[in-house]
Scaffold this active site. Structure first.
Site, PDB file in Angstrom:
ATOM      1  N   SER A   1       0.858  -1.185   0.000  1.00 60.69           N
ATOM      2  CA  SER A   1       0.000   0.000   0.000  1.00 60.69           C
ATOM      3  C   SER A   1       0.895   1.236   0.000  1.00 60.69           C
ATOM      4  CB  SER A   1      -0.891   0.006   1.234  1.00 60.69           C
ATOM      5  OG  SER A   1      -0.085   0.220   2.374  1.00 60.69           O
ATOM      6  N   LYS A   2       0.266   2.386  -0.070  1.00 62.00           N
ATOM      7  CA  LYS A   2       1.012   3.654  -0.166  1.00 62.00           C
ATOM      8  C   LYS A   2       2.002   3.829   0.988  1.00 62.00           C
ATOM      9  CE  LYS A   2      -1.785   6.563  -3.040  1.00 62.00           C
ATOM     10  NZ  LYS A   2      -3.033   7.291  -3.040  1.00 62.00           N
TER      11      LYS A   2
END
Ligand code: GLU
Length: 464
Positions: A240-241
């Site tokens: 994820s980010k």
């Protein structure tokens, strides 16, 4: 059977690198089998789908060179076809109208929650006579999902996976406003596009069972499924980010070459022995679904950078020049003149030896235009004694021929004369010429810059 596969992104944002890998696997599988790779934009979620996201997906796929064998299909445009199939299922008794009110559905959800069960439609309209329908309610069409027995899918990556049919409720196929649901649209489109293999993320594995039943109800061939594990970050959690960039576009901006990115994504979850460097034609030759691993691969930025460095060294110098030009111009605040480009091109061999990204390459290429700003290590070289040596070196540099060997000989002779080691003279000279303590071969840089520019740069230090 001609293999036909598809990549089916939902255009709700940028292209995630996990999705880029899915596209790549589909593409390679099609090419390996002599089949077709198709693109379908799943834009049925009208609120979340945007033209910007469609453009971002196209541009990332374009950058990676993952080219579809036909024009992309936009799912929303097929809505009437999806409704037609829902009605066909209704007609042959495989689907039914459901008149449940939102309150009734809410009660069902609450009951399930109380019993600690997943929310499930209880089938209240499944066998009910539609003539008992309440007036004024627009019904949805629900699928009459088989409730007995079990379904086993022989997934090409996960192996055989079985689900008890009782776990699958009667999903909605067509909403009350006549719009199809995602589950129906996917099956109809895959059938109509003649898809033979569905290769996608394993977050869709549970959908495969519901979709399988729709195929069977329509008496359509069921495609082969291959659900690939998602990519995880270095800590083992889903990428994820929080782990860094997840958008394919950002990797282009960070200075990765598309061939390096493809090679890296391919190796992330697929293996051919211990081979690390795999070019596109080898990938096409070797790709197989059997080579896909069952456990999630971990994204490793350092590995990607190293691989990118390899591909930069392999890349054509003229191409690299074209790729870094906008960035160099941006940094120096003017357009490059042909003589600037020629110097960078001549120095490219030395520059690309050290660069892991195009960003690094463009930063170091600036030494052929102007010295880089001094960093701490560079400043530390400019002691009064060293600057004095540079002063004494100036007339020798003015009399020297600007070839690698002549420059080296001049410097060696000067070092002897000043009674210092070659390195002690070369280090401040490197700082004067490039601004940095590390650079490509100093004599190469100087011979490319030429006498006038080299002397000007040394004077820039000795005069200050
Ligand atoms: N549109 C789905 C997604 O972006 C993929 C559906 C599929 O591959 O069947 O996750």
């Amino acid at each position: 059977m001609t293999v036909r596969v598809r990549f089916a992104p939902s255009p709700t944002g940028y292209l995630h690198i996990g999705s880029a890998r899915t596209a790549l696997f589909n593409y390679l599988f099609a090419k390996h089998c002599g089949g077709k790779y198709l693109l379908r934009i799943e834009d049925t979620d009208r609120e979340r789908s945007t033209p910007e996201a469609v453009a971002a997906i196209f541009s990332s796929l374009d950058w990676l060179g993952i080219k579809a064998d036909a024009e992309p299909l936009f799912q929303f445009e097929q809505a009437s076809r999806h409704a037609e199939v829902a009605n066909a299922l209704l007609k042959n008794g495989k689907a039914y109208y459901c008149y449940c009110s939102p309150e009734e559905l809410q009660t069902m959800r609450e009951e399930a929650a109380q019993n600690k069960l997943p929310p499930k439609y209880n089938g209240m309209w499944r066998d009910r006579d539609p003539s008992t329908a309440p007036a004024g309610i627009k019904p949805v069409i629900r699928f009459k999902s088989p409730q007995e027995g079990a379904l086993t899918i022989n997934d090409q990556v996960q192996g055989p996976v079985t689900v008890q049919n009782i776990q699958l409720d009667d999903m909605v196929l067509l909403r009350a406003d006549g719009t199809p649901t995602y589950m129906l649209s996917v099956v109809v489109d895959d059938h109509d596009m003649g898809i033979t293999h569905i290769i996608r993320g394993d977050d869709h594995l549970t959908n495969a069972f519901r979709q399988h039943h729709i195929y069977t109800a329509m008496e359509w061939n069921v495609p082969t499924f291959a659900h690939i594990p998602l990519i995880h970050g270095s800590d083992g959690a889903k990428l994820s980010k929080r782990h860094g960039a997840t958008s394919a576009d950002v990797y282009r901006d960070l200075g990765f070459l598309p061939e390096a990115m493809k090679n890296y994504l391919l190796r992330l979850g697929w293996a051919h022995g211990d081979d690390e460097m795999i070019n596109e034609s080898q990938a096409i030759e070797w790709f197989s679904l059997e080579g896909i691993g069952r456990s999630p691969a971990r994204f490793d930025m350092i590995k990607l950078q190293n691989l990118n460095g390899h591909y930069i060294r392999l890349a054509d110098d003229q191409r690299l020049l074209g790729l870094i030009k906008p960035q160099v111009e941006n940094q120096i605040g003017r357009t490059l003149m042909p003589c600037d480009e020629s110097k960078i091109f001549q120095g490219m061999g030395g520059l690309k030896d050290r660069a892991k990204t195009l960003v690094e390459l463009s930063e170091s290429a600036i030494i052929y235009i102007q010295p880089l700003p001094h960093d701490e290590k560079a400043l530390a070289m400019l002691t009064p004694e060293n600057v004095e040596h540079l002063k004494k070196l100036l007339p020798k540099l003015a009399a020297c021929e600007y070839t690698h060997d002549a420059l080296e000989a001049t410097l060696r002779a000067a070092a002897d004369q000043f009674n210092v080691k070659l390195g002690q003279l070369a280090a401040p000279l490197r700082v004067a010429i490039t601004g940095r303590s590390v650079s490509p071969s100093l004599f190469e840089v100087m011979s490319i810059l030429g006498k006038e520019e080299s002397i000007k740069r040394v004077k820039g230090i000795t005069k200050s």
